[in-house]
Design a protein around this motif. Structure first.
Motif, PDB file in Angstrom:
ATOM      1  N   VAL A  54       0.844  -1.200   0.000  1.00 53.86           N
ATOM      2  CA  VAL A  54       0.000   0.000   0.000  1.00 53.86           C
ATOM      3  C   VAL A  54       0.875   1.244   0.000  1.00 53.86           C
ATOM      4  CG1 VAL A  54      -1.691   1.312   1.325  1.00 53.86           C
ATOM      5  CG2 VAL A  54      -1.944  -1.143   1.106  1.00 53.86           C
ATOM      6  N   LEU A  55       1.916   1.253   0.811  1.00 48.51           N
ATOM      7  CA  LEU A  55       2.812   2.409   0.861  1.00 48.51           C
ATOM      8  C   LEU A  55       3.540   2.593  -0.462  1.00 48.51           C
ATOM      9  CD1 LEU A  55       4.330   1.967   4.420  1.00 48.51           C
ATOM     10  CD2 LEU A  55       2.449   3.431   3.714  1.00 48.51           C
ATOM     11  N   GLN A  56       3.990   1.499  -1.041  1.00 53.44           N
ATOM     12  CA  GLN A  56       4.679   1.593  -2.329  1.00 53.44           C
ATOM     13  C   GLN A  56       3.751   2.136  -3.402  1.00 53.44           C
ATOM     14  OE1 GLN A  56       6.108  -2.363  -3.001  1.00 53.44           O
ATOM     15  NE2 GLN A  56       7.682  -2.203  -1.430  1.00 53.44           N
ATOM     16  N   THR A  57       2.504   1.692  -3.394  1.00 55.03           N
ATOM     17  CA  THR A  57       1.538   2.172  -4.369  1.00 55.03           C
ATOM     18  C   THR A  57       1.265   3.658  -4.172  1.00 55.03           C
ATOM     19  OG1 THR A  57       0.521  -0.016  -4.473  1.00 55.03           O
ATOM     20  CG2 THR A  57      -0.774   1.814  -5.318  1.00 55.03           C
ATOM     21  N   SER A  58       1.177   4.100  -2.924  1.00 56.40           N
ATOM     22  CA  SER A  58       0.945   5.523  -2.651  1.00 56.40           C
ATOM     23  C   SER A  58       2.098   6.375  -3.173  1.00 56.40           C
ATOM     24  CB  SER A  58       0.764   5.762  -1.156  1.00 56.40           C
ATOM     25  OG  SER A  58      -0.407   5.152  -0.704  1.00 56.40           O
ATOM     26  N   LEU A  59       3.311   5.935  -2.924  1.00 58.47           N
ATOM     27  CA  LEU A  59       4.466   6.686  -3.422  1.00 58.47           C
ATOM     28  C   LEU A  59       4.525   6.656  -4.949  1.00 58.47           C
ATOM     29  CD1 LEU A  59       7.190   5.691  -0.819  1.00 58.47           C
ATOM     30  CD2 LEU A  59       6.052   7.891  -1.060  1.00 58.47           C
ATOM     31  N   GLN A  60       4.142   5.542  -5.535  1.00 61.00           N
ATOM     32  CA  GLN A  60       4.111   5.442  -6.993  1.00 61.00           C
ATOM     33  C   GLN A  60       3.058   6.389  -7.569  1.00 61.00           C
ATOM     34  OE1 GLN A  60       3.143   1.492  -8.466  1.00 61.00           O
ATOM     35  NE2 GLN A  60       4.848   1.625  -9.888  1.00 61.00           N
ATOM     36  N   ASN A  61       1.901   6.470  -6.908  1.00 57.94           N
ATOM     37  CA  ASN A  61       0.854   7.392  -7.355  1.00 57.94           C
ATOM     38  C   ASN A  61       1.323   8.841  -7.256  1.00 57.94           C
ATOM     39  OD1 ASN A  61      -0.843   5.264  -7.844  1.00 57.94           O
ATOM     40  ND2 ASN A  61      -1.983   5.486  -5.942  1.00 57.94           N
ATOM     41  N   LEU A  62       2.043   9.166  -6.190  1.00 58.46           N
ATOM     42  CA  LEU A  62       2.566  10.517  -6.039  1.00 58.46           C
ATOM     43  C   LEU A  62       3.553  10.841  -7.157  1.00 58.46           C
ATOM     44  CD1 LEU A  62       2.719  13.135  -4.403  1.00 58.46           C
ATOM     45  CD2 LEU A  62       4.528  12.061  -3.051  1.00 58.46           C
ATOM     46  N   THR A  63       4.407   9.887  -7.476  1.00 57.24           N
ATOM     47  CA  THR A  63       5.365  10.076  -8.570  1.00 57.24           C
ATOM     48  C   THR A  63       4.633  10.314  -9.884  1.00 57.24           C
ATOM     49  OG1 THR A  63       6.968   8.674  -7.470  1.00 57.24           O
ATOM     50  CG2 THR A  63       7.263   9.001  -9.834  1.00 57.24           C
ATOM     51  N   ASP A  64       3.614   9.513 -10.152  1.00 58.73           N
ATOM     52  CA  ASP A  64       2.828   9.675 -11.386  1.00 58.73           C
ATOM     53  C   ASP A  64       2.145  11.037 -11.430  1.00 58.73           C
ATOM     54  OD1 ASP A  64       3.587   7.137 -12.131  1.00 58.73           O
ATOM     55  OD2 ASP A  64       1.700   6.193 -11.504  1.00 58.73           O
ATOM     56  N   THR A  65       1.639  11.485 -10.282  1.00 57.85           N
ATOM     57  CA  THR A  65       0.958  12.776 -10.227  1.00 57.85           C
ATOM     58  C   THR A  65       1.933  13.911 -10.534  1.00 57.85           C
ATOM     59  OG1 THR A  65      -0.556  11.907  -8.569  1.00 57.85           O
ATOM     60  CG2 THR A  65      -0.442  14.280  -8.775  1.00 57.85           C
ATOM     61  N   PHE A  66       3.122  13.856  -9.949  1.00 58.71           N
ATOM     62  CA  PHE A  66       4.113  14.889 -10.236  1.00 58.71           C
ATOM     63  C   PHE A  66       4.547  14.854 -11.699  1.00 58.71           C
ATOM     64  CE2 PHE A  66       4.942  15.734  -5.698  1.00 58.71           C
ATOM     65  CZ  PHE A  66       4.941  17.117  -5.769  1.00 58.71           C
ATOM     66  N   THR A  67       4.683  13.664 -12.263  1.00 58.18           N
ATOM     67  CA  THR A  67       5.045  13.547 -13.677  1.00 58.18           C
ATOM     68  C   THR A  67       4.010  14.233 -14.551  1.00 58.18           C
ATOM     69  OG1 THR A  67       6.181  11.456 -13.260  1.00 58.18           O
ATOM     70  CG2 THR A  67       5.570  11.921 -15.539  1.00 58.18           C
ATOM     71  N   ARG A  68       2.719  13.977 -14.274  1.00 59.36           N
ATOM     72  CA  ARG A  68       1.648  14.627 -15.038  1.00 59.36           C
ATOM     73  C   ARG A  68       1.635  16.136 -14.802  1.00 59.36           C
ATOM     74  NH1 ARG A  68      -2.063  11.451 -12.565  1.00 59.36           N
ATOM     75  NH2 ARG A  68      -1.468   9.322 -12.923  1.00 59.36           N
ATOM     76  N   PHE A  69       1.936  16.560 -13.574  1.00 56.33           N
ATOM     77  CA  PHE A  69       1.975  17.990 -13.258  1.00 56.33           C
ATOM     78  C   PHE A  69       3.055  18.693 -14.078  1.00 56.33           C
ATOM     79  CE2 PHE A  69       4.148  21.244 -10.638  1.00 56.33           C
ATOM     80  CZ  PHE A  69       3.190  22.237 -10.729  1.00 56.33           C
ATOM     81  N   PHE A  70       4.246  18.094 -14.141  1.00 56.88           N
ATOM     82  CA  PHE A  70       5.337  18.727 -14.877  1.00 56.88           C
ATOM     83  C   PHE A  70       5.106  18.695 -16.385  1.00 56.88           C
ATOM     84  CE2 PHE A  70       7.792  17.780 -10.913  1.00 56.88           C
ATOM     85  CZ  PHE A  70       7.939  19.119 -10.548  1.00 56.88           C
ATOM     86  N   LYS A  71       4.264  17.793 -16.853  1.00 59.03           N
ATOM     87  CA  LYS A  71       3.890  17.768 -18.268  1.00 59.03           C
ATOM     88  C   LYS A  71       2.699  18.688 -18.544  1.00 59.03           C
ATOM     89  CE  LYS A  71       5.402  13.090 -19.368  1.00 59.03           C
ATOM     90  NZ  LYS A  71       4.960  11.753 -19.801  1.00 59.03           N
ATOM     91  N   LYS A  72       2.273  19.431 -17.522  1.00 57.49           N
ATOM     92  CA  LYS A  72       1.150  20.376 -17.621  1.00 57.49           C
ATOM     93  C   LYS A  72      -0.164  19.672 -17.932  1.00 57.49           C
ATOM     94  CE  LYS A  72       3.941  24.123 -17.802  1.00 57.49           C
ATOM     95  NZ  LYS A  72       4.640  24.333 -16.622  1.00 57.49           N
ATOM     96  N   GLN A  73      -0.314  18.429 -17.463  1.00 59.00           N
ATOM     97  CA  GLN A  73      -1.540  17.674 -17.704  1.00 59.00           C
ATOM     98  C   GLN A  73      -2.523  17.799 -16.560  1.00 59.00           C
ATOM     99  OE1 GLN A  73      -0.061  13.728 -18.393  1.00 59.00           O
ATOM    100  NE2 GLN A  73       0.447  14.142 -20.529  1.00 59.00           N
ATOM    101  N   MET A  74      -2.061  18.272 -15.390  1.00 57.22           N
ATOM    102  CA  MET A  74      -2.948  18.424 -14.246  1.00 57.22           C
ATOM    103  C   MET A  74      -2.345  19.403 -13.249  1.00 57.22           C
ATOM    104  SD  MET A  74      -2.360  14.764 -12.295  1.00 57.22           S
ATOM    105  CE  MET A  74      -3.668  15.067 -11.177  1.00 57.22           C
ATOM    106  N   GLU A  75      -3.119  19.728 -12.213  1.00 58.79           N
ATOM    107  CA  GLU A  75      -2.638  20.640 -11.178  1.00 58.79           C
ATOM    108  C   GLU A  75      -1.648  19.935 -10.251  1.00 58.79           C
ATOM    109  OE1 GLU A  75      -5.971  22.205  -9.086  1.00 58.79           O
ATOM    110  OE2 GLU A  75      -6.896  23.019 -10.884  1.00 58.79           O
ATOM    111  N   ALA A  76      -0.989  20.723  -9.419  1.00 60.21           N
ATOM    112  CA  ALA A  76      -0.028  20.165  -8.465  1.00 60.21           C
ATOM    113  C   ALA A  76      -0.751  19.289  -7.445  1.00 60.21           C
ATOM    114  CB  ALA A  76       0.699  21.297  -7.743  1.00 60.21           C
ATOM    115  N   PRO A  77      -0.105  18.240  -6.968  1.00 61.83           N
ATOM    116  CA  PRO A  77      -0.732  17.371  -5.969  1.00 61.83           C
ATOM    117  C   PRO A  77      -1.000  18.135  -4.673  1.00 61.83           C
ATOM    118  CG  PRO A  77       1.497  16.624  -6.479  1.00 61.83           C
ATOM    119  CD  PRO A  77       1.223  17.781  -7.343  1.00 61.83           C
TER     120      PRO A  77
END
Length: 113
Positions: A54-77
């Motif tokens: 569960v913790l690994q998945t949460s950190l992976q989701n955070l990484t994915d969110t930041f990746t999308r943020f830096f690609k201007k696909q979504m707002e900051a987490p």
């Protein structure tokens, strides 16, 4: 047979790169220490550790969110709130940690529900 390879390189960073490497290592230590403290605290209270998938998945989701943020696909987490009515987490099916029997399901560390 699957064979893994590893490569070792010696790098000679300039001053700016050395600062970035130092910051990255500091962040890595912070995350490690933070989760180690949480794991130890949980172990003292319950005699069991945290559900690492569960913790690994949460950190992976955070990484994915930041990746999308830096690609201007979504707002900051944003920080998650305990007060939100909808609370969810994701776990992975590994080593038969999830089983379904009739209308009951068993989850790692929770038992039959």
């Amino acid at each position: 047979m699957l064979r893994k390879k590893a490569f070792h390189f010696r790098v000679f960073p300039n001053q700016e790169q050395a600062v970035l490497i130092s910051k990255t290592l500091g962040c890595s230590r912070f995350v490690f220490k933070r989760f180690l403290a949480r794991w130890n605290e949980t172990y003292k209270q319950t005699g069991k550790g945290l559900d690492s998938t569960v913790l690994q998945t949460s950190l992976q989701n955070l990484t994915d969110t930041f990746t999308r943020f830096f690609k201007k696909q979504m707002e900051a987490p944003r920080f998650k709130s305990k007060k939100n009515k909808v609370q969810t987490y994701t776990t992975k099916h590994m080593n038969a940690n999830i089983r379904i029997d009739g209308n009951q399901i068993t989850l790692l560390k929770l038992g039959w529900q």
